[in-house]
Design an enzyme around this catalytic site. Sequence first.
Site, PDB file in Angstrom:
ATOM      1  N   LYS A 159      27.949  41.752  41.284  1.00 37.38           N
ATOM      2  CA  LYS A 159      28.249  41.287  42.644  1.00 37.38           C
ATOM      3  C   LYS A 159      27.019  41.560  43.518  1.00 37.38           C
ATOM      4  O   LYS A 159      26.952  42.511  44.285  1.00 37.38           O
ATOM      5  CB  LYS A 159      29.513  41.961  43.184  1.00 37.38           C
ATOM      6  CG  LYS A 159      30.135  41.193  44.333  1.00 37.38           C
ATOM      7  CD  LYS A 159      31.558  41.608  44.563  1.00 37.38           C
ATOM      8  CE  LYS A 159      32.086  41.114  45.893  1.00 37.38           C
ATOM      9  NZ  LYS A 159      32.192  39.659  46.006  1.00 37.38           N
TER      10      LYS A 159
HETATM   11  N1  PMP Z   1      33.971  35.426  41.994  1.00 38.34           N
HETATM   12  C1  PMP Z   1      33.129  35.659  43.011  1.00 38.34           C
HETATM   13  C2  PMP Z   1      31.803  34.990  43.017  1.00 38.34           C
HETATM   14  C3  PMP Z   1      33.487  36.537  44.037  1.00 38.34           C
HETATM   15  O1  PMP Z   1      32.667  36.764  45.057  1.00 38.34           O
HETATM   16  C4  PMP Z   1      34.762  37.148  44.018  1.00 38.34           C
HETATM   17  C5  PMP Z   1      35.163  38.069  45.130  1.00 38.34           C
HETATM   18  N2  PMP Z   1      34.746  39.388  44.897  1.00 38.34           N
HETATM   19  C6  PMP Z   1      35.611  36.878  42.932  1.00 38.34           C
HETATM   20  C7  PMP Z   1      35.188  36.019  41.943  1.00 38.34           C
HETATM   21  C8  PMP Z   1      36.918  37.574  42.817  1.00 38.34           C
HETATM   22  O2  PMP Z   1      36.676  38.904  42.453  1.00 38.34           O
HETATM   23  P1  PMP Z   1      37.660  40.064  42.863  1.00 38.34           P
HETATM   24  O3  PMP Z   1      38.987  39.661  42.386  1.00 38.34           O
HETATM   25  O4  PMP Z   1      37.158  41.259  42.145  1.00 38.34           O
HETATM   26  O5  PMP Z   1      37.597  40.173  44.332  1.00 38.34           O
END
Ligand code: PMP
Length: 306
Positions: A159
């Site tokens: 991330k």
């Molecule tokens: N893909 C991307 C590119 C994201 O930014 C997010 C948000 N964090 C998600 C998927 C979903 O991830 P999560 O469920 O861990 O928030």
Amino acid sequence: MSMDKFKDLIVYFNGGFVSWDQANVHVFSPAVKYGASVFEGIRGYWNSDKEKLFLFRLDDHMRRIEFSQRVMRFGEIAPAGPLCDATVELMRRNDFRASVHIRPTIYLDEYGESSARGPIGQFITAIPRGTPEKVEKGVRAQISSWERISDRSMPARAKSNANYNNSRYAGIQANIDGYDAAIMLNSRGKISEGQGMCVFMIRNGVAVTPSVTSDILESITRDTVIILLKEMGVDVQERDVDRSEFYDASEAFFCGTGWEVTPINDIDGSPIGEGKPGELTRKLQEAYFDLVNGVTEDTRGWLTEI
Ligand code: PMP
């Protein structure tokens, strides 16, 4: 845009707690010059019956920010434990009585060039945020002409803030074209994910989602949803997904910390099922919101109670 609405909030900043206006990163830092930083998005849900704030999967998010730092080759790593403690203290100091969105960030500080690996700086912000209308109504999605970054160019499973320049293009184009959201294909032409969320479809009664080797972020909500669907007796497949399979889906939805569980009503202008949120999606939403709001029993230790 005025930041006045945030002016009374307290921010965790490099080991201390400061006012919103005091939380500043230098213009010459690699974070600003090259987007050299990693972050998380975490939700806290205010349960008004219990008068408590529940943070959802705090440890898992902080473990992922540790992982993102390693993947992005930071020379010094801010570990998960102290970040969890700082978050809990931040909640207490801000004394929130509303649902919140929490954003920890670890960034490269001072004056290094693009290959710098340290020193790191860290901050955590939290702002009030409720559930948007689109979660109830559903959205219209477009398969983007922008390709999702691949592991050969940028690590999609980290991330990293810089990754979001890719999804920014897709999101902007979708909005220009009159859609609410974008779904990107990866370099192999398979479905990857939305611009900040993962995607599922229901096809022939089975829930299908791209695997973690489809250039997606390894989403914590995706993991939660898979567990909830299995508990509901639904078969789940994690595999390569073709674009045209979505045109034959009976239901589809996005999921993510920010997008929660958001129904997809149509893709590329073709309705999914009846073009409105499907029955299984509604059932999943109920299970998800009962879980995050602390209505159902927390059997997995996913909630941090404030
Ligand atoms: N893909 C991307 C590119 C994201 O930014 C997010 C948000 N964090 C998600 C998927 C979903 O991830 P999560 O469920 O861990 O928030």
